[in-house]
Design a protein around this motif. Structure first.
Motif, PDB file in Angstrom:
ATOM      1  N   LEU A  95       2.422 -12.148  -6.309  1.00 51.20           N
ATOM      2  CA  LEU A  95       2.951 -11.998  -7.540  1.00 51.20           C
ATOM      3  C   LEU A  95       2.801 -10.683  -8.279  1.00 51.20           C
ATOM      4  CD1 LEU A  95       1.731 -15.460  -8.655  1.00 51.20           C
ATOM      5  CD2 LEU A  95       3.984 -14.692  -7.914  1.00 51.20           C
ATOM      6  N   ARG A  96       3.723  -9.898  -8.385  1.00 50.77           N
ATOM      7  CA  ARG A  96       3.575  -8.661  -9.183  1.00 50.77           C
ATOM      8  C   ARG A  96       3.642  -8.749 -10.795  1.00 50.77           C
ATOM      9  NH1 ARG A  96       8.370  -8.516  -6.059  1.00 50.77           N
ATOM     10  NH2 ARG A  96       8.344  -7.041  -4.226  1.00 50.77           N
ATOM     11  N   PRO A  97       2.570  -8.236 -11.270  1.00 48.64           N
ATOM     12  CA  PRO A  97       2.492  -8.233 -12.794  1.00 48.64           C
ATOM     13  C   PRO A  97       3.647  -7.312 -13.437  1.00 48.64           C
ATOM     14  CG  PRO A  97       0.596  -6.948 -12.031  1.00 48.64           C
ATOM     15  CD  PRO A  97       1.481  -7.363 -10.966  1.00 48.64           C
TER      16      PRO A  97
ATOM     17  N   ALA B 222      10.057   8.156  -3.718  1.00 44.38           N
ATOM     18  CA  ALA B 222      10.850   6.858  -3.253  1.00 44.38           C
ATOM     19  C   ALA B 222      11.311   5.775  -4.098  1.00 44.38           C
ATOM     20  CB  ALA B 222      10.696   6.532  -1.908  1.00 44.38           C
ATOM     21  N   GLU B 223      10.215   5.562  -4.920  1.00 42.50           N
ATOM     22  CA  GLU B 223      10.822   4.510  -6.058  1.00 42.50           C
ATOM     23  C   GLU B 223      10.919   4.848  -7.272  1.00 42.50           C
ATOM     24  OE1 GLU B 223       7.931   1.207  -5.965  1.00 42.50           O
ATOM     25  OE2 GLU B 223       7.763   0.912  -3.916  1.00 42.50           O
ATOM     26  N   ILE B 224      11.355   6.189  -7.433  1.00 35.54           N
ATOM     27  CA  ILE B 224      11.374   6.649  -8.949  1.00 35.54           C
ATOM     28  C   ILE B 224      12.952   5.960  -9.266  1.00 35.54           C
ATOM     29  CG2 ILE B 224      13.108   8.513  -7.993  1.00 35.54           C
ATOM     30  CD1 ILE B 224      12.069  10.213 -10.437  1.00 35.54           C
TER      31      ILE B 224
ATOM     32  N   ALA C 218      15.032  -4.080   2.749  1.00 30.73           N
ATOM     33  CA  ALA C 218      13.726  -4.397   3.097  1.00 30.73           C
ATOM     34  C   ALA C 218      13.226  -2.803   3.401  1.00 30.73           C
ATOM     35  CB  ALA C 218      13.866  -5.093   4.367  1.00 30.73           C
ATOM     36  N   TYR C 219      11.835  -2.878   3.170  1.00 29.83           N
ATOM     37  CA  TYR C 219      10.906  -1.734   3.725  1.00 29.83           C
ATOM     38  C   TYR C 219      10.076  -2.236   4.696  1.00 29.83           C
ATOM     39  CZ  TYR C 219       7.481  -3.572   0.364  1.00 29.83           C
ATOM     40  OH  TYR C 219       6.582  -4.408  -0.496  1.00 29.83           O
ATOM     41  N   LEU C 220       9.679  -0.985   5.524  1.00 32.44           N
ATOM     42  CA  LEU C 220       8.662  -1.151   6.509  1.00 32.44           C
ATOM     43  C   LEU C 220       7.405  -0.238   6.532  1.00 32.44           C
ATOM     44  CD1 LEU C 220      12.009  -1.259   8.134  1.00 32.44           C
ATOM     45  CD2 LEU C 220      10.388  -2.505   9.852  1.00 32.44           C
TER      46      LEU C 220
ATOM     47  N   GLY D 271       0.839  -1.248  -0.027  1.00 29.11           N
ATOM     48  CA  GLY D 271       0.251  -0.086   0.024  1.00 29.11           C
ATOM     49  C   GLY D 271       0.812   1.281   0.031  1.00 29.11           C
ATOM     50  N   MET D 272       2.148   1.346  -0.485  1.00 26.36           N
ATOM     51  CA  MET D 272       2.941   2.406  -0.266  1.00 26.36           C
ATOM     52  C   MET D 272       2.650   3.165  -1.548  1.00 26.36           C
ATOM     53  SD  MET D 272       6.519   1.047   0.766  1.00 26.36           S
ATOM     54  CE  MET D 272       6.592  -0.287  -0.287  1.00 26.36           C
ATOM     55  N   LEU D 273       2.436   4.582  -1.490  1.00 26.72           N
ATOM     56  CA  LEU D 273       2.097   5.492  -2.575  1.00 26.72           C
ATOM     57  C   LEU D 273       3.292   6.311  -2.690  1.00 26.72           C
ATOM     58  CD1 LEU D 273      -1.588   6.357  -1.437  1.00 26.72           C
ATOM     59  CD2 LEU D 273      -0.982   4.329  -2.951  1.00 26.72           C
TER      60      LEU D 273
ATOM     61  N   TYR E 291       2.934  -3.858 -12.175  1.00 24.13           N
ATOM     62  CA  TYR E 291       4.247  -4.241 -11.337  1.00 24.13           C
ATOM     63  C   TYR E 291       4.268  -3.876 -10.028  1.00 24.13           C
ATOM     64  CZ  TYR E 291       9.402  -5.171 -10.619  1.00 24.13           C
ATOM     65  OH  TYR E 291      10.502  -5.472 -10.417  1.00 24.13           O
ATOM     66  N   ARG E 292       5.215  -2.935  -9.430  1.00 20.61           N
ATOM     67  CA  ARG E 292       5.092  -2.539  -8.015  1.00 20.61           C
ATOM     68  C   ARG E 292       4.347  -1.464  -7.921  1.00 20.61           C
ATOM     69  NH1 ARG E 292      10.306  -4.093  -5.731  1.00 20.61           N
ATOM     70  NH2 ARG E 292       9.917  -2.846  -4.022  1.00 20.61           N
ATOM     71  N   HIS E 293       3.433  -1.074  -8.505  1.00 17.65           N
ATOM     72  CA  HIS E 293       2.642   0.259  -8.556  1.00 17.65           C
ATOM     73  C   HIS E 293       1.248   0.027  -8.659  1.00 17.65           C
ATOM     74  CE1 HIS E 293       6.931   1.679  -8.733  1.00 17.65           C
ATOM     75  NE2 HIS E 293       6.960   1.126  -9.916  1.00 17.65           N
TER      76      HIS E 293
HETATM   77  N1  GLY Z   1       5.371  -1.810  -3.987  1.00 17.46           N
HETATM   78  C1  GLY Z   1       6.205  -2.461  -3.189  1.00 17.46           C
HETATM   79  C2  GLY Z   1       6.474  -3.825  -3.733  1.00 17.46           C
HETATM   80  O1  GLY Z   1       6.063  -4.176  -5.120  1.00 17.46           O
HETATM   81  O2  GLY Z   1       7.156  -4.493  -3.017  1.00 17.46           O
END
Ligand code: GLY
Length: 380
Positions: free
Chosen positions: A310-312, A54-56, A254-256, A48-50, A335-337
């Motif tokens: 599973l991220r697409p 940070a992810e650029i 890792a992220y928290l 749920g990170m928006l 994907y991650r977003h």
């Molecule tokens: N958006 C975070 C992850 O895919 O792990």
């Protein structure tokens, strides 16, 4: 597009539900099919990170602009959704701390920070001591940190609940446990074929089936969604007083992501393992070690759950948005977003379906951009 036929959406995850809700609000008849329980796939297993800042990614400027635009739309999206979905979604604006725990990771972080500054992002370079003032649960001797105050987060599980409710309240139809086997492209009468064999005619078909999008039959090879599963293992801890992390923290490994109901999500691995969703000792070890190095107070917290989602992922890790074949629109490959990109995807895909116009937001993400080299580096 025929307006006497429903808009059919394959996939009831965050993208399918948000798009369905948007179209139902616009007065259209919408039917969503989900192979399981709606929203219980990748969307449920996310963090749920928006976090566009940070992810650029280096070389991902178009994706960054789309992500930033989606974040800009989030507050209005949440306001309508919480109202119509009759529940709060824990939208939080505390910001993200990206931290470096040694000199090497500080050098890497400095490169990211320089790139972020070149792109005009509102980020601050902090010493470890300065970072501790913002987030007291960080490790005491971090090498450096970047504070990305513009990044937000949401409770993705509450989000799913609200979207589902809002979609149904707007008169949407949801068929769960109803897999779709094939797409039938056609300018006038596109359709889907259910696993059980029934054909459902549509005004237009939107494919929002995430990692399962590529398994749908019926498209030519060049139009098949170029998505593959990218495995992410995660751990859910329960925060117990006096521990109370407030910010999303991203360490080198890792992220928290703390949620307001006391859950602390630790993620995530990034593995090319096909559809394997086993949780492994090595995956958990790396996540716990990576999280503990930057937030040592997690050591005593109880583990509530572990999973792998599973991220697409597409070939360039950007989404596939737009027409793939006559009557068939893709909204997949996030994907991650996926959570972050839900508002902009839903609204721009709805616009495309309602007006036939491909907006400038969608143009760089045409699903046919890979058609010169259609193969993707993964098993199907
Ligand atoms: N958006 C975070 C992850 O895919 O792990």
């Amino acid at each position: 597009m025929s307006t006497s036929k429903p808009i059919v959406i394959v996939g009831g995850g965050v993208i399918g539900l948000a798009t369905g809700w948007t179209l139902a609000r616009a007065g259209r008849e919408v039917v969503v099919f989900d192979r399981g329980e709606a929203g219980r796939g990748t969307s449920w297993l996310a963090a749920g990170m928006l976090a566009p800042d940070a992810e650029i990614g280096f070389e991902e400027e178009e994706l960054y602009h789309l992500s930033r635009e989606s974040l800009r739309r989030w507050p209005a999206f949440v306001a309508s959704l919480e109202d119509e979905g009759a529940q709060q979604v824990d939208y939080r604006t505390d910001g993200t701390l990206i931290v470096a725990d040694d000199r090497d990771s500080a050098v890497t972080l400095r490169r990211l920070y320089t790139f972020q500054q070149e792109q005009g992002l509102a980020v601050d370079w902090l010493t470890g001591a300065e970072a501790l003032e913002i987030e007291p649960f960080l490790a005491p001797r971090l090498a450096a940190a970047v504070f990305s105050s513009g990044d937000h987060q949401v409770d993705n599980r509450r989000l799913i609940g609200a979207l589902r409710e809002a979609f149904l309240r707007q008169g949407g139809t949801l068929h769960e446990q109803t897999g779709i086997r094939a797409l039938v492209p056609d300018e006038r009468r596109p359709a889907v074929i259910a696993e059980a064999g029934a054909r459902v005619d549509a005004g237009v078909v939107i494919v929002a089936a995430g990692v399962w999008s590529r398994q749908l039959e019926g498209l030519e090879e060049t139009a098949r969604p170029a998505v593959r599963p990218v495995k992410g293992q995660m751990i859910e801890l329960r925060m117990e007083a006096p521990f109370g992390l407030r910010h999303v923290v991203r360490g080198p490994q890792a992220y928290l992501a703390p949620k307001s109901d006391g859950r602390l999500l630790v993620g995530a691995t990034n593995e090319e393992m096909g559809f394997d969703t086993r949780v492994t000792a090595g995956g958990l070890f790396r996540l716990l070690e990576g999280a503990w190095e930057v937030v040592p107070g997690i050591y005593d917290l109880p583990v509530a759950d572990t999973w792998a989602g599973l991220r697409p992922g597409s070939r360039d890790h950007a989404p596939l948005l737009g027409h793939a074949a006559p009557g068939i629109v893709l909204a997949t490959g996030h994907y991650r977003h996926g959570i972050l990109l839900a508002p902009v995807t839903a609204q721009e895909i709805a616009l495309l379906v309602l007006t036939g116009e491909t907006s400038p937001w969608l143009k760089p993400f045409s699903p046919l951009r890979f058609s010169v080299h259609p193969s993707i580096p993964s098993p199907t």
